[in-house]
Scaffold this motif. Structure first.
Motif: not given
Length: 471
Positions: A388-406
């Motif tokens: 669970x922590x792994x997925x949530x940390x991944x979500x935070x990092x995606x947010x920081x890096x600006x990774x979206x569906x496109x």
């Protein structure tokens, strides 16, 4: 007049030995195996869920990763279901009613996804309900297996658990490819309708379980037994030899994952079709079995520290090959995206499985006689919490890096960070036992390990944990 045909008797004995590993194929065993098979076959909707969240609900990689982290919550509190089953009988029964309810919950979950779910919150609740259904049925069927395993001879130790894990693996393999193929011809909601039928099998076979009503005396006796079990558990988890290795594995499992982002990249950027993704799932499922075989054949006697250290470094290095795909370097090398992805998935899954196998062996080793089943459930809860922590940390990092569906401009950096993060636990390798896992085990704990390891494998197949290099 009944005629005994010697040939028929030989066939029955052969089936019992070769297919059922020496276990008598009675109605209760068929019921137990059916539950494990259903748990494996529910993978039929795994790709459908991913596409549903991405396309139907238009969620971003960050949102999908956050949801996948939340829905693992029932697996984190799994020991609670075990205590409820033991201490709170329904209509006098500890096992059957809980299996019936779990099947009904699962069917409601998938029917909801097929009909009334139209928002991210509703999807989270429905998927979590399905996760709860599988977690409860897994606890109950595990307890039935433990009860039957107590009657096994030393020579047959682990045969029932191995049979259960194999049944779950067969169910998973059968649906790996079809999970993508169905999406080529049907909508995600239709796949959910199809999937909804399988949990009802669990409810149906529950009535084949041999169980006597709990008497008042048994209820009164159960409370002190639970208290004694909790005391034993507390004594076990306060030992350094148990909590230090558990902490190491938690750190190793809790490092961030790029799984959700990579799914969006595969479908939106590389335009992989569902049928091909199903083919990739089939390849990775088979690769996992290859990894298990390699570990059992060549590496199971290697000390924990050595195999953890080298497998982690090797997995991290091999995981860097994903950079070739996300930067399209493979095209410059003349390798098609599809072929590169298949080959990459095969190699990385084998490496990831070899890296994960010591976790299973170590978990079996950590369980002292007397509290094997309870400590096993607790260890799995800790590992699921790490997921669970792994997925949530991944979500935070995606947010920081600006990774979206496109926008996948910085996906290479996310892949780089998530792979390098797997090296973080290496300074704590001395938390693991230094001895050879095959040599220091006593006869009693070895028997416990033989019984627990296939159950751990079953849990691994059900959860399909992301191994930090296998996306």
């Amino acid at each position: 007049m009944l005629i005994d045909y010697p040939g028929l008797s030989k066939v029955k004995d052969s089936v019992k030995k070769q297919i059922f590993f020496g276990n008598e194929p009675n109605a209760e065993l068929i019921a137990i195996l059916s539950v494990y098979f259903v748990q494996g076959i529910l993978g039929l909707a795994r790709l459908a869920v991913s596409f549903f969240l991405k396309d139907e609900l238009s969620l971003s990689p960050v949102q999908v990763s956050a949801i996948l982290g939340i829905v693992v919550l029932p697996w984190i509190i799994k020991p609670v279901f075990g205590f409820m089953s033991d201490g709170l009988p329904i209509f006098g029964y500890r096992r059957r009613p809980y299996l019936v309810l779990s099947g009904i919950l699962g069917a409601i979950s998938w029917v909801s996804l097929a009909t009334i779910v139209h928002s991210s919150w509703a999807a989270t609740i429905a998927i979590a309900l399905g996760s709860l259904s599988v977690a409860v049925s897994d606890v109950i069927v595990d307890s039935l297996v433990v009860e039957r395993a107590r009657r096994e001879s030393q020579a047959d130790a682990g045969s029932l658990q191995s049979l259960c894990w194999g049944t779950s693996a067969v169910g998973g393999l059968m649906t790996a490819y079809f999970s993508g193929l169905l999406l080529e011809h049907f909508t995600t909601r239709t796949v959910f309708w199809i999937t909804a039928a399988f949990p009802l099998i669990v409810s149906a076979v529950a009535w084949l379980i041999t169980e006597s009503p709990v008497s008042k005396d048994e209820k009164d006796d159960n409370s002190p037994n639970i208290k004694h079990q909790l005391q034993q558990l507390r004594q076990a988890i306060t030992q350094k030899s148990i909590w230090l290795p558990t902490a190491f594995v938690f750190i190793w499992q809790a490092t961030p994952t790029a799984e959700s982002a990579f799914f969006f990249f595969s479908t939106n950027e590389l335009h992989f079709e569902p049928e091909f993704l199903g083919r990739v799932r089939l390849v990775t499922s088979l690769a996992s079995l290859i990894g298990v075989w390699i570990f059992q054949r060549f590496l199971k006697s290697v000390p924990f520290r050595v195999i953890f250290g080298w497998s982690t470094v090797l997995s991290t290095v091999l995981g860097m090959t994903m950079l070739l795909l996300v930067t399209h370097t493979n095209r410059a090398l003349g390798i098609d995206d599809h072929w590169f992805s298949l080959g990459d998935s095969l190699i990385l899954t084998v490496a990831g499985q070899i890296a994960y196998m010591p976790v299973l062996v170590l978990s079996a080793r950590l369980c002292p006689p007397g509290v094997e089943a309870t400590l096993f459930a607790l260890l799995m809860s800790v590992f699921n919490l790490a997921g669970m922590v792994s997925f949530e940390l991944g979500a935070i990092m995606m947010k920081w890096l600006g990774i979206t569906e496109n926008n996948f401009e910085l996906l290479w950096l996310l892949v780089l960070i998530t792979n390098l993060s797997t090296l973080l636990p290496l300074p704590f390798l001395n938390w693991l036992p230094a001895d050879n896992p095959e040599t220091e085990t006593s006869a009693s704990s070895n028997h416990a390990g033989q019984n627990l390891l296939p159950n751990l494998m079953s849990e691994f197949m059900l959860r399909e944990p992301e191994s930090k290099v296998v996306d």
